[in-house]
Write an enzyme that holds these catalytic residues in place. Structure first.
Site, mmCIF file in Angstrom:
data_model
loop_
_atom_site.group_PDB
_atom_site.id
_atom_site.type_symbol
_atom_site.label_atom_id
_atom_site.label_comp_id
_atom_site.label_asym_id
_atom_site.label_seq_id
_atom_site.Cartn_x
_atom_site.Cartn_y
_atom_site.Cartn_z
ATOM 1 N N HIS A 96 11.943 -4.923 10.639
ATOM 2 C CA HIS A 96 11.141 -6.113 10.934
ATOM 3 C C HIS A 96 10.325 -5.900 12.206
ATOM 4 O O HIS A 96 9.095 -6.093 12.218
ATOM 5 C CB HIS A 96 12.065 -7.324 11.086
ATOM 6 C CG HIS A 96 11.369 -8.598 11.428
ATOM 7 N ND1 HIS A 96 11.137 -9.597 10.513
ATOM 8 C CD2 HIS A 96 10.837 -9.058 12.598
ATOM 9 C CE1 HIS A 96 10.497 -10.604 11.094
ATOM 10 N NE2 HIS A 96 10.307 -10.296 12.364
ATOM 11 N N GLU A 97 10.990 -5.517 13.276
ATOM 12 C CA GLU A 97 10.276 -5.342 14.543
ATOM 13 C C GLU A 97 9.283 -4.188 14.461
ATOM 14 O O GLU A 97 8.215 -4.238 15.083
ATOM 15 C CB GLU A 97 11.268 -5.138 15.692
ATOM 16 C CG GLU A 97 12.231 -6.292 15.923
ATOM 17 C CD GLU A 97 11.525 -7.639 16.078
ATOM 18 O OE1 GLU A 97 10.362 -7.674 16.531
ATOM 19 O OE2 GLU A 97 12.137 -8.664 15.722
ATOM 20 N N HIS A 145 1.567 -3.458 13.160
ATOM 21 C CA HIS A 145 0.432 -4.381 13.254
ATOM 22 C C HIS A 145 -0.323 -4.148 14.562
ATOM 23 O O HIS A 145 -1.555 -4.199 14.611
ATOM 24 C CB HIS A 145 0.943 -5.817 13.171
ATOM 25 C CG HIS A 145 -0.061 -6.806 12.680
ATOM 26 N ND1 HIS A 145 0.227 -8.146 12.544
ATOM 27 C CD2 HIS A 145 -1.345 -6.674 12.292
ATOM 28 C CE1 HIS A 145 -0.830 -8.785 12.081
ATOM 29 N NE2 HIS A 145 -1.812 -7.913 11.931
#
Length: 684
Positions: free
Chosen positions: A473-474, A480
Site C-alpha cells: 500500500h505505502e 505515485h
C-alpha cells in the site's frame, strides 16, 4: 548563514540526516522565511506583465526550499522524536503556519494569479501549468484572501491555532502510547502467544533491567496479544489501555478531549468565515466528491450492501465463541482472538503459520519484482545519510539506467516514532535550469523487528500477510510520487491530486498480495526456505473475504462519523462520543464498551489531512478495484496494462482531474462492481 554551517539549508542533494541537529531548526527556518518574504515582495511589486517565468517560478523556488527544510524537520519529529526536536518543532510551527496563511491571503499575489489566468499567454501554457494556476486561484479563496481585513486576521489566527492543536494531538497520542507498559512475570499468562512475540517481550523487559515480559501499546506488541493470548484478562487490560489513550482515563495533560472540541470549533468558524455551510463543504471543494450529501449517500449505500454480510459474520463469530471457546458473551477484546480461532478452525491455517513464510528479505524482493515487471523499472540499493541505523535507501532506474526516483525505507517500530504507516515526500520532481530534479520518498511502517536467531543466523523480521499488504500500500503511494513525469512542482506526483483519489495507486498495489504468481516468488519459510505451499495459499484465498462485511462496516462507521462531525453536528447539544454512538446505532453490528475513546486517538482527522475526508479510503477503493480488474483481464503482471496505468494514472500526477485520468486508463467511468466482487459481496 550558509549550508556548510547549517545542513538544513543545503539543497544540493539529499537531506544530511547525519548532521542535522535540533539547534539547526530555528536559524534555518528564520533564514528561509526571510528569503520567502523578500521574494513575495519582489514579485508582487513587479509592475511588468505577469508571466510564469518572472512570477510563478521564483515563488516555486523559495517555497520549495522552505517546504523541503520544514519537511525534514517534520519527518524527524515523526520518526525520531526527542525533547529538543519537539521543542524546536513547536517553536517554529506557528511561524511556518503564519507564512503559509499570509501567502494564501495575499491579495497582491491573488491578483497576479488572476492576471496570469486572464492574460493572452495563458492558453499557451502547458495543461499542467494551467491547472496549477486554477488550483492556486481556488486555494486563495479557500485561504480567506477575499475576506475583509478583520476577518482575514481572524482566519490567520484560526489557521495557526489549528496547526498547533494538530501537533499537540499527535504528540499526546504518542506520549500516551509510550506511557503504558505491562510487565508479565507469570509465563503461563502468555499461553497462545507466538514465540517471536514472547521473545520480543522478553527482550523489551530485559532492556529495562527487569525480569518477565514487557508489553506496550505499539502495534507489534499489543496486536498479537488481542489476536492470540488465551488469557482473557490480559486481552482486556491491553484493549482498555489502547482504546483509552489520550483520554480522561489517563494523564490529564495528555487528554485530547478538549483539543477535539477546540479543533471542531475552529473548523466550524473557518467554514463560516468563508461562507460555507460546514467545514465538510470546505473540505470537499478540492476533492472528487461534490457535496457532503453525495459522500453520505455513497457511504450509506455501501453500508446497506455490506450489512447482511456483516450480520452473518457476527452471528457466526458469536456462535463459535459460545460453542467452541466457551465465551457466553463476545466482548470487544475477544473479537480478534475469536476471529483468529474461527479462521484456523474453518480454513486450517493461522496468521502465525503464514507469517513464517514472509521473512523481510523475500518480501522486499517480491515487492520489487512486481514493480519492476509491471512498470518496467529497476530497483537497486543506494546510499544516503539516514536517521536510524535500520533505515535503508534505494534508487529506481529506467531500463536504460536513468535515475527515476529514490526512497528511504524505515520499517520498524520505535518509541520515538509515531504509529501507523505512511509515505511522504522528501524531494519532488520538477524541471529547473534545464535539468530534472528526481523525486525522493519516505516510506515508513511500524513492523516488529526480528528477534533471536534461526539456523545459527540472526532471525529476520517476519511479516504477517497484513503487514505485506501495508507495505505494498505505502509503496503504491511512493510510486505515485516517484513515477510522475510531470515537470511542474505544483502538480507533480501526488501534488494537486484530489484527496479522495490519492489512495487509488496505494490500494491498487494491495491486490498483488493475493496473487499466486506474486506470492510464490516472495515467500521462503524462515527455517526450511520452502516457498508458500499452494495448498496453504488456496486456504488463504478461501479466507480472503473472511469477515469482509464487518470490516467494511467498520470503515463506513469511521467515515460517517468523520463526515457528520464536520457537517451536521451541533456542538452545543451533542458530544463527539454521542455522535459516534448514534452512527454505530445506524450502521455497526457490534458496539464497543462505553469507555472506548476512539476519537481521542483518531489522528487521521484531528492531526492528519483526512478531516471530512476519511471516506476517501472507500471512495478510492472503488477506483482501485476497478483499475485492477484491467490487470485481471489482461494478466496480473501485464506490462502493457502496467504501461497504461503508469502513463495515465501515475505519470500524470495532479496535472488533470483524477476522473479524467481514470477514464483514460479504463476507457469508462468507475464501477463499484469490482469492489463488491473483490470483497465477496456480490449477490450470487
Amino acid at each position: 548563514m550558509t549550508e556548510a554551517s547549517n545542513p538544513l539549508l543545503d539543497f544540493s542533494g539529499l537531506p544530511r540526516f547525519d548532521a542535522i541537529q535540533a539547534a539547526h531548526v530555528t536559524p534555518a527556518i528564520d533564514a528561509l522565511l526571510a528569503d520567502c518574504r523578500r521574494t513575495v515582495a519582489a514579485v508582487t511589486s513587479d509592475a511588468g506583465a505577469t508571466r510564469w517565468e518572472t512570477f510563478v517560478a521564483p515563488l516555486e523556488d523559495v517555497n520549495e526550499r522552505l517546504a523541503r527544510a520544514w519537511g525534514v524537520v517534520g519527518h524527524l519529529h515523526a520518526v525520531k522524536d526527542s525533547p529538543e526536536l519537539r521543542e524546536a518543532y513547536n517553536e517554529n510551527l506557528p511561524k511556518v503556519t503564519e507564512y503559509w496563511t499570509d501567502l494564501g491571503q495575499n491579495l497582491a499575489l491573488f491578483d497576479k494569479y488572476k492576471a496570469l489566468r486572464a492574460a493572452d499567454g495563458f492558453a499557451a501554457l502547458s495543461p499542467a501549468r494551467r491547472r496549477i494556476v486554477d488550483n492556486e486561484i481556488r486555494d486563495f479563496r479557500l485561504s480567506g484572501a477575499e475576506l475583509p481585513a478583520a476577518e482575514k486576521a481572524r482566519f490567520k489566527e484560526i489557521a495557526e491555532e489549528q496547526a498547533s492543536l494538530a501537533a499537540k494531538f499527535s504528540e499526546n497520542v504518542l506520549d500516551a502510547t509510550n506511557a503504558f507498559a505491562l510487565t508479565i512475570e507469570d509465563r503461563s499468562r502468555l499461553s497462545g502467544l507466538p514465540e517471536d512475540v514472547v521473545a520480543a517481550a522478553r527482550e523489551a523487559a530485559a532492556k529495562d533491567g527487569r525480569a518477565g515480559w514487557k508489553f506496550t501499546l505499539h502495534a507489534p506488541s499489543y496486536l498479537p496479544v488481542l489476536q492470540y493470548a488465551d488469557d482473557r484478562a490480559l486481552r482486556e487490560t491491553i484493549y482498555r489501555a489502547n482504546v483509552t489513550r489520550a483520554s480522561e482515563f489517563g494523564d490529564a495533560q495528555l487528554d485530547n478531549t478538549p483539543l477535539i472540541d477546540r479543533i471542531l470549533a475552529l473548523r466550524a468558524e473557518e467554514a463560516a468565515l468563508l461562507g460555507y455551510e460546514s467545514f465538510a463543504c470546505v473540505s470537499l471543494v478540492p476533492k472528487m466528491a461534490d457535496t457532503p450529501a453525495d459522500v453520505l449517500a455513497f457511504l450509506e449505500d455501501l453500508a446497506r450492501r455490506a450489512r447482511p454480510y456483516a450480520e452473518s459474520d457476527l452471528r457466526e463469530l458469536r456462535a463459535f465463541a459460545r460453542d467452541t471457546l466457551g465465551l457466553a458473551t463476545l466482548e470487544s477484546w475477544d473479537v480478534a482472538y475469536a476471529s483468529e480461532k474461527l479462521r484456523q478452525h474453518r480454513y486450517a491455517f493461522s496468521d502465525q503459520e503464514v507469517k513464517e513464510y514472509f521473512p523481510e528479505p523475500q518480501v522486499l524482493d517480491g515487492l520489487f519484482r512486481v514493480v519492476e515487471t509491471v512498470f518496467a523499472v529497476r530497483i537497486r540499493p543506494d546510499r544516503a545519510p539516514v536517521w536510524d541505523e535500520d533505515v535503508r535507501f534505494f534508487r529506481i532506474e529506467s531500463p536504460a539506467g536513468e535515475l527515476v526516483g529514490q526512497f528511504y525505507l524505515d520499517l520498524y517500530a520505535r518509541d520515538t516514532k509515531r504509529g501507523g504507516a505512511w509515505m511522504d515526500d522528501a524531494v519532488n520532481r520538477r524541471r529547473k535550469d534545464g535539468a530534472v530534479q528526481t523525486p525522493v520518498a519516505y516510506l515508513t511502517c511500524n513492523f516488529a523487528r526480528g528477534v533471536g536467531t534461526v539456523n545459527g543466523r540472526p532471525r529476520p523480521a517476519l511479516f504477517t500477510h497484513d503487514d505485506v499488504i501495508t507495505l505494498f500500500h505505502e509503496f503504491g503511494h511512493g510510486l505515485h510520487h516517484m513515477l510522475t513525469r510531470v515537470d511542474d512542482l505544483g502538480v507533480a506526483g501526488i501534488n494537486g491530486v484530489e484527496w479522495d483519489a490519492v489512495e487509488l495507486p496505494s490500494q491498487f498495489m494491495e491486490n498483488f498480495c493475493w496473487e499466486w504468481e506474486v506470492l510464490r516468488h516472495m515467500t521462503s519459510h524462515v527455517e526450511t526456505g520452502q516457498s508458500l505451499p499452494r495448498a496453504l495459499y488456496d486456504r488463504m484465498i478461501a479466507a480472503k473475504n473472511f469477515q469482509a462485511g464487518m470490516q467494511t462496516l467498520r470503515q463506513v462507521e469511521f467515515s460517517l462519523f468523520d463526515m457528520l462531525l464536520h457537517h451536521d453536528f451541533d456542538r452545543s447539544s451533542q458530544t463527539p462520543l454521542a455522535l459516534l454512538a448514534a452512527v454505530r446505532d445506524k450502521v455497526a453490528v457490534m458496539h464497543p464498551p462505553e469507555y472506548n475513546r476512539f476519537p481521542n486517538n483518531f489522528s487521521h482527522i484531528f492531526a492528519g489531512g483526512y478531516a471530512a475526508g476519511y471516506y476517501s479510503y472507500k471512495w478510492a477503493e472503488v477506483l482501485s478495484a476497478d483499475a485492477y480488474a484491467a490487470f485481471e483481464e489482461e494478466g496480473v503482471l501485464s506490462s502493457s496494462a502496467g504501461a497504461r496505468f503508469a502513463s495515465e494514472i501515475l505519470a500524470t500526477g495532479g496535472s488533470r482531474p483524477a476522473a479524467e485520468s481514470f477514464r483514460a486508463f479504463r476507457g469508462r467511468p468507475p464501477s463499484i462492481d469490482a469492489l463488491l466482487r473483490h470483497n465477496g459481496m456480490m449477490p450470487a
